[in-house]
Design a protein around this motif. Structure first.
Motif, PDB file in Angstrom:
ATOM      1  N   GLU A   6      12.437   7.335  67.029  1.00 32.90           N
ATOM      2  CA  GLU A   6      13.890   7.340  67.195  1.00 32.90           C
ATOM      3  C   GLU A   6      14.278   7.656  68.637  1.00 32.90           C
ATOM      4  O   GLU A   6      15.209   7.069  69.189  1.00 32.90           O
ATOM      5  CB  GLU A   6      14.520   8.360  66.241  1.00 32.90           C
TER       6      GLU A   6
ATOM      7  N   ALA B 227      27.449  10.245  54.111  1.00 24.66           N
ATOM      8  CA  ALA B 227      27.060   9.110  53.274  1.00 24.66           C
ATOM      9  C   ALA B 227      27.748   9.186  51.917  1.00 24.66           C
ATOM     10  O   ALA B 227      28.203   8.166  51.374  1.00 24.66           O
ATOM     11  CB  ALA B 227      25.535   9.077  53.113  1.00 24.66           C
TER      12      ALA B 227
ATOM     13  N   ARG C  41      15.109  -2.036  54.494  1.00 22.69           N
ATOM     14  CA  ARG C  41      15.059  -1.102  55.619  1.00 22.69           C
ATOM     15  C   ARG C  41      15.317   0.319  55.112  1.00 22.69           C
ATOM     16  O   ARG C  41      16.291   0.576  54.405  1.00 22.69           O
ATOM     17  CB  ARG C  41      16.113  -1.481  56.655  1.00 22.69           C
ATOM     18  N   ILE C  42      14.414   1.235  55.473  1.00 21.08           N
ATOM     19  CA  ILE C  42      14.553   2.617  55.042  1.00 21.08           C
ATOM     20  C   ILE C  42      15.694   3.276  55.815  1.00 21.08           C
ATOM     21  O   ILE C  42      15.809   3.147  57.033  1.00 21.08           O
ATOM     22  CB  ILE C  42      13.245   3.391  55.264  1.00 21.08           C
ATOM     23  N   LYS C  43      16.532   3.977  55.089  1.00 19.25           N
ATOM     24  CA  LYS C  43      17.615   4.737  55.724  1.00 19.25           C
ATOM     25  C   LYS C  43      17.244   6.215  55.630  1.00 19.25           C
ATOM     26  O   LYS C  43      16.828   6.689  54.576  1.00 19.25           O
ATOM     27  CB  LYS C  43      18.947   4.466  55.014  1.00 19.25           C
ATOM     28  N   GLU C  44      17.392   6.914  56.729  1.00 18.15           N
ATOM     29  CA  GLU C  44      16.986   8.321  56.776  1.00 18.15           C
ATOM     30  C   GLU C  44      18.209   9.224  56.843  1.00 18.15           C
ATOM     31  O   GLU C  44      19.129   8.984  57.631  1.00 18.15           O
ATOM     32  CB  GLU C  44      16.080   8.566  57.980  1.00 18.15           C
ATOM     33  N   LEU C  45      18.200  10.250  56.030  1.00 18.86           N
ATOM     34  CA  LEU C  45      19.232  11.284  56.049  1.00 18.86           C
ATOM     35  C   LEU C  45      18.549  12.573  56.470  1.00 18.86           C
ATOM     36  O   LEU C  45      17.803  13.176  55.690  1.00 18.86           O
ATOM     37  CB  LEU C  45      19.885  11.420  54.673  1.00 18.86           C
TER      38      LEU C  45
ATOM     39  N   TYR D 118      16.390   5.373  50.529  1.00 20.64           N
ATOM     40  CA  TYR D 118      16.743   6.489  51.408  1.00 20.64           C
ATOM     41  C   TYR D 118      15.615   7.507  51.452  1.00 20.64           C
ATOM     42  O   TYR D 118      14.956   7.782  50.440  1.00 20.64           O
ATOM     43  CB  TYR D 118      18.013   7.185  50.922  1.00 20.64           C
TER      44      TYR D 118
END
Length: 381
Positions: free
Chosen positions: A141, A15, A2-6, A26
């Motif tokens: 989102e 983080a 699962r891609i994590k977005e910052l 990421y």
């Protein structure tokens, strides 16, 4: 994976504080990392994706050259465009209309439209495509966890016409149970967004707001005055932000509404009464997205060619959809949709013996819409 977005520096810093030591998986989106060279040099950046981020100059640790060398995938910033192709958030009306005091032509919205009219070239089409992809991501989102109902209709409806108030009352009623989404333009679309914005107020306040707007009834007469009237309404019936640091303000009692306009129709400005705006360069993408996210229903108020196109685009998707995926469609205005613009008989024919025919309604009053959609929600579960 699962891609994590910052998407903000605060998120990146949090983080790191939580022990982030590698960036594989990421996405860092449109971040100014010029002051984070030391932090970047201390973590494993291999496999991390940097979308339009800015880095400290030079070739030392934590610079763009260093991040690339250590396996980070860097999508560079795009020069000479009047927007951020990698933006992480939907637009706010304040952002699109910044500089309105100097006239609409000075606003980021008008400047982006003028840019879109330039001759096609690979760098410009790529920048527009990157931008629309970023809007897709931000919209996903926003939509998560919400039940959206789309309200579509004619852009030419003036603020001082009876139909405008009817659309506003509809938006106000729908906002009590759903998140209202529109095509984001003037006319019936603006009225529905206005209704959602005023959902925390009584009907007399809604009438006051419409009176303020009616002083500039149509955008084609004086676009700047038309937009200023909308911001007057937003300010007079303003509500506290849920998050003071956020640049997108919800409507009354947190009842956000969404506008999904396009620069393809740049002569039709985005209405400032949606609390958030997903604006696209590609109209085809925008129309597909609008119909796709409004899973709890689509309401079609009287309109002309554009609204007819949206009706049949939705009907085509519903025609081939499995029963659980059919989106309820409600056409408002028996006279309009049977005699003035005769689409109803064709829709009924298409819906015969298909699952979508049972979720297709023609009503004569906006007061009938919410009970119908509430019933359909119960049918769909």
């Amino acid at each position: 994976m699962r891609i994590k977005e910052l998407e903000t520096l605060d998120a990146f810093d949090e983080a790191l504080a939580d022990g982030l030591h590698k960036l594989r998986g990421y996405h860092l989106q449109s971040l100014d990392l010029t002051g984070r060279a030391r932090e970047l040099s201390g973590i494993n950046v291999a496999g991390g994706v940097f979308l339009g981020c800015r880095f400290a100059p030079g070739e030392g640790p934590g610079t763009e050259i260093d991040v690339r060398r250590r396996g980070g995938l860097v999508f560079p910033t795009v020069p000479d465009v009047p927007f951020d192709p990698y933006r992480a958030r939907l637009y706010s009306p304040d952002e699109l209309y910044a500089g309105l005091e100097d006239g609409y032509s000075a606003t980021p919205d008008a400047i982006a439209y003028a840019w879109s009219l330039q001759p096609r070239a690979v760098d410009r089409t790529l920048a527009a495509a990157l931008h629309d992809h970023a809007i897709d991501d931000a919209l996903e989102e926003f939509v998560e966890g919400r039940e959206l109902v789309g309200v579509l209709g004619g852009h030419a409806l003036a603020r001082d016409e009876p139909g405008y108030r009817e659309a506003a009352v509809l938006g106000r009623e729908l906002a009590t149970q759903f998140t209202v989404a529109t095509g984001g333009g003037p006319g019936a679309m603006e009225a529905a967004n206005l209704g959602a914005w005023m959902a925390g107020h009584d009907e007399s306040a809604l009438d006051e707001a419409i009176a303020v707007l009616a002083a500039a009834p149509h955008f084609a007469d004086d676009l700047s005055a038309w937009a200023r009237a909308a911001f007057t309404v937003r300010e007079r019936w303003a509500h506290p932000r849920r998050d003071p640091s956020a640049d997108q303000q919800p409507g009354p009692n947190g009842r956000d509404s969404l506008g999904i306009p396009t620069w393809f129709y740049g002569h039709e400005p985005p209405n400032p009464l949606a609390s958030v705006i997903a604006k696209y360069f590609s109209n085809a993408t925008r129309e597909d997205v609008l119909l796709k996210v409004c899973r709890r229903g689509l309401v079609f108020l009287p309109g002309a060619a554009g609204t007819v196109q949206e009706i049949f685009q939705a009907a085509c998707a519903n025609y081939y959809a499995q029963a659980p995926s059919v989106v309820p469609m409600v056409l408002v205005g028996v006279e309009h949709w049977t005699r003035e613009v005769g689409v109803w008989e064709l829709l009924r024919s298409l819906g015969a013996d298909r699952a979508f025919g049972a979720r297709l309604d023609l009503v004569d009053s906006t007061a009938e819409v919410l009970p119908l959609l509430a019933q359909r929600r119960g049918d769909l579960g």
